[in-house]
Structure formats: structure tokens, C-alpha cells
Design an enzyme around this catalytic site. Structure first.
Site, PDB file in Angstrom:
ATOM      1  N   ASP A  56     -22.354  -5.298   8.816  1.00 57.39           N
ATOM      2  CA  ASP A  56     -21.829  -6.586   9.288  1.00 57.39           C
ATOM      3  C   ASP A  56     -21.828  -7.598   8.139  1.00 57.39           C
ATOM      4  O   ASP A  56     -21.384  -8.742   8.317  1.00 57.39           O
ATOM      5  CB  ASP A  56     -22.567  -7.091  10.529  1.00 57.39           C
ATOM      6  CG  ASP A  56     -24.032  -7.394  10.286  1.00 57.39           C
ATOM      7  OD1 ASP A  56     -24.520  -7.168   9.153  1.00 57.39           O
ATOM      8  OD2 ASP A  56     -24.702  -7.851  11.232  1.00 57.39           O
ATOM      9  N   SER A  57     -22.248  -7.173   6.952  1.00 57.65           N
ATOM     10  CA  SER A  57     -22.042  -7.978   5.740  1.00 57.65           C
ATOM     11  C   SER A  57     -20.557  -8.252   5.545  1.00 57.65           C
ATOM     12  O   SER A  57     -20.183  -9.122   4.759  1.00 57.65           O
ATOM     13  CB  SER A  57     -22.613  -7.264   4.509  1.00 57.65           C
ATOM     14  OG  SER A  57     -22.201  -5.915   4.471  1.00 57.65           O
ATOM     15  N   GLU A 101     -30.721  -4.107  13.774  1.00 60.31           N
ATOM     16  CA  GLU A 101     -31.720  -4.887  13.050  1.00 60.31           C
ATOM     17  C   GLU A 101     -32.900  -5.237  13.949  1.00 60.31           C
ATOM     18  O   GLU A 101     -32.707  -5.751  15.057  1.00 60.31           O
ATOM     19  CB  GLU A 101     -31.110  -6.220  12.561  1.00 60.31           C
ATOM     20  CG  GLU A 101     -30.194  -6.080  11.387  1.00 60.31           C
ATOM     21  CD  GLU A 101     -29.693  -7.433  10.867  1.00 60.31           C
ATOM     22  OE1 GLU A 101     -30.281  -8.491  11.176  1.00 60.31           O
ATOM     23  OE2 GLU A 101     -28.690  -7.404  10.141  1.00 60.31           O
ATOM     24  N   GLU A 130     -35.271  -4.229   3.888  1.00 61.22           N
ATOM     25  CA  GLU A 130     -34.546  -5.260   3.138  1.00 61.22           C
ATOM     26  C   GLU A 130     -35.482  -6.359   2.640  1.00 61.22           C
ATOM     27  O   GLU A 130     -36.236  -6.951   3.422  1.00 61.22           O
ATOM     28  CB  GLU A 130     -33.429  -5.870   4.017  1.00 61.22           C
ATOM     29  CG  GLU A 130     -32.662  -6.957   3.274  1.00 61.22           C
ATOM     30  CD  GLU A 130     -31.302  -7.312   3.881  1.00 61.22           C
ATOM     31  OE1 GLU A 130     -30.902  -6.701   4.889  1.00 61.22           O
ATOM     32  OE2 GLU A 130     -30.645  -8.210   3.321  1.00 61.22           O
TER      33      GLU A 130
HETATM   34  O1  KIV Z   1     -24.637  -5.377   6.691  1.00 59.99           O
HETATM   35  C1  KIV Z   1     -25.088  -4.821   5.684  1.00 59.99           C
HETATM   36  O2  KIV Z   1     -24.403  -4.644   4.668  1.00 59.99           O
HETATM   37  C2  KIV Z   1     -26.471  -4.384   5.714  1.00 59.99           C
HETATM   38  C3  KIV Z   1     -27.073  -3.945   4.429  1.00 59.99           C
HETATM   39  C4  KIV Z   1     -27.471  -5.135   3.662  1.00 59.99           C
HETATM   40  C5  KIV Z   1     -28.194  -2.994   4.623  1.00 59.99           C
HETATM   41  O3  KIV Z   1     -27.079  -4.416   6.731  1.00 59.99           O
END
Ligand code: KIV
Length: 266
Positions: free
Chosen positions: A52-53, A121, A183
């Protein structure tokens, strides 16, 4: 769950990742589109995360909190067409796993869109267990949690945070997760967690001793000169390369030197 008895294609691919612990380091990268997935497939990385980044690096928001199911499924589907045999983890967006029934419904939508597993998460062992019981492989994620954090900081420096994270890692392992993302935690804690559980840990800003590493592909490629946290190693400066290429195209068009004879149809 004894994942060695799994039969579906996605569960089998995930089982292979689980087995890499103590054998070789796991290479995971984020991916949001078909062409990048094809490159990953030709290189042969171990696992793809449609993270979700994408809310930050693709959509231009300052957080991941606005990403919706509909948006991320669109990217999962595109990535799945280029990923070949690489297993794909779909990142469950905020609010998509509020309770275990909602989580299962949404996780199934990820699988239908082409993912092999989902990531969620935080400390939700019951939800993870429920998904795994329903044949959805799950990747856990603890430490800094971008969906709920207030500001970027290393987590786990205080004794009580350290104890909490160690306990969470064990709960998530017991719930049946096949890997655990760590993280932004101190390296020593990354090592302790990695040694205390039997599922692979995959670190991002979690030091050298995790079982694998993940980076956001845009960070690795140097797409944004303004974003350079300590844990990121830049392997290219695509900002520079793309800027130069676009600038050269601009010059050519303005000067009427593109297209030239070799680029026109007779
Ligand atoms: O959304 C993402 O890219 C992530 C990574 C930072 C592990 O959760």
C-alpha cells in the site's frame, strides 16, 4: 497449520518461501505494475509485495492511509500478469481487515485478483489464524506500522516496546503466518526476533540479521531525490536518468531533430 500438506498453487509457492529460512536470504521488492513485474520475473526475485506504499509513490499522498481495496486490487491484477512464477503478496489496506469476516472476504478478493498471499499490519493473531484456516497464506508486519503511525520513528528502543514486539512476533508465528515483515526497528531486536521464531523475517530498516530484506522499488531505483532514509540503499538514480531522457526529447522536438529519417514510415 501444517503448510507442507497444502495443495493449491498459491499455497505451494508460499510454502517454498517459508522453507528458505536457514538456507538463503529472501529477496522481496514492492511492485505496482506489469512491466516492472516482468523485470522481476526475468531477474528471479523470491517474492513480490504489492504494497500500500503505492499510496505514496504512485498516488502522491503523504501516507498509505487513503489506499482502497479497489485501487490495490487493480495493481495486484496488473502485477500478476507479469510476475510469472514469483509469489505475490497483496497488502491489505487500512480498514480492510477490521474483523475476521471482513478480512476473509477481502483477502479472497486479493487471491481472485492474482495474489498468492496477503499481508496485514499489526498484532491480529486471531484474524491471521482465521485466514490461514481458510487457506489464505498471510504475511505479518510489525514494528513501524505506516497505516497507523503518527510520525516516522524507530520502534523498539524502549524495553517495554522490545518485549511487546518479541511477544507479537511469537503470536503471529503461532497464528500461522508464513513470514513476518519487521519495519524500522533496532538491528539487535531484528536479530532477536529472527532467532526466536521459525518463520522467516523480512526486514525493512531492521538490520542485517533478518532472513530477508524488502525495499520499495522506487527507493531502490532513486526515483525521488528528496526521500533518502538511512536504511535505503540506492542502486540507481532514475530521477536523473529519466530527467535527462525527457529533457533530450524536449530539445529534439523543439529543434525539429525528432523525428528524423530513421523514425518515419515511407
Ligand atoms: O507497503 C509497503 O510497501 C510495505 C513495505 C514497506 C513492507 O508494507
Amino acid at each position: 497449520m501444517d503448510i507442507s500438506n497444502t495443495s493449491s498453487k498459491h499455497e505451494h509457492k508460499i510454502y517454498m518461501i517459508r522453507k528458505l529460512k536457514h538456507k538463503e536470504k529472501i529477496v522481496m521488492l514492492t511492485c505496482y505494475d506489469f512491466q516492472m513485474a516482468k523485470i522481476f520475473s526475468s531477474v528471479g526475485i523470491d517474492i513480490i509485495l504489492v504494497g500500500d506504499s503505492l499510496g505514496m509513490v504512485f498516488q502522491g499522498d503523504s501516507t498509505t492511509k487513503n489506499v482502497t481495496m479497489k485501487q490495490i486490487l487493480y495493481h495486484v491484477h496488473a502485477v500478476s500478469k507479469g510476475a510469472g512464477e514469483i509469489p505475490i503478496v497483496g497488502d491489505m489496506p487500512i480498514h480492510s481487515y477490521k474483523n475476521k469476516e471482513i478480512a476473509l472476504e477481502n483477502a479472497q478478493r486479493f487471491i481472485d485478483a492474482g495474489a498468492d498471499a496477503v499481508k496485514l499490519e499489526g498484532h491480529f493473531p486471531e484474524t491471521i489464524e482465521y485466514l490461514v484456516e481458510n487457506s489464505i497464506p498471510v504475511q505479518g508486519h510489525i514494528g513501524l506500522l505506516p497505516q497507523t503511525y503518527e510520525s516516522f520513528k524507530v520502534v523498539g528502543r524502549k524495553a517495554e516496546e522490545r518485549e511487546r514486539l518479541l511477544a507479537e512476533a511469537k503470536d503471529i508465528e503461532q497464528a500461522g503466518a508464513f513470514t513476518l515483515v519487521l519495519e524500522s526497528i533496532p538491528e539487535q531486536l531484528g536479530k532477536e526476533i529472527t532467532e526466536s521464531i521459525e518463520i522467516p523475517t523480512i526486514g525493512i530498516g531492521a538490520g542485517r540479521f533478518c532472513d530477508g530484506q524488502v525495499l520499495v522499488i522506487n527507493d531502490l531505483l532513486g526515483m525521488d531525490p528528496a526521500f533518502h532514509p538511512k536504511f535505503v540503499k540506492r542502486y540507481a538514480n532514475l530521477f536523473e536518468i529519466i530527467s535527462q531522457s525527457v529533457s533530450a526529447f524536449k530539445q529534439d522536438v523543439k529543434n525539429n531533430t525528432y523525428p528524423d529519417k530513421e523514425h518515419v514510415y515511407e
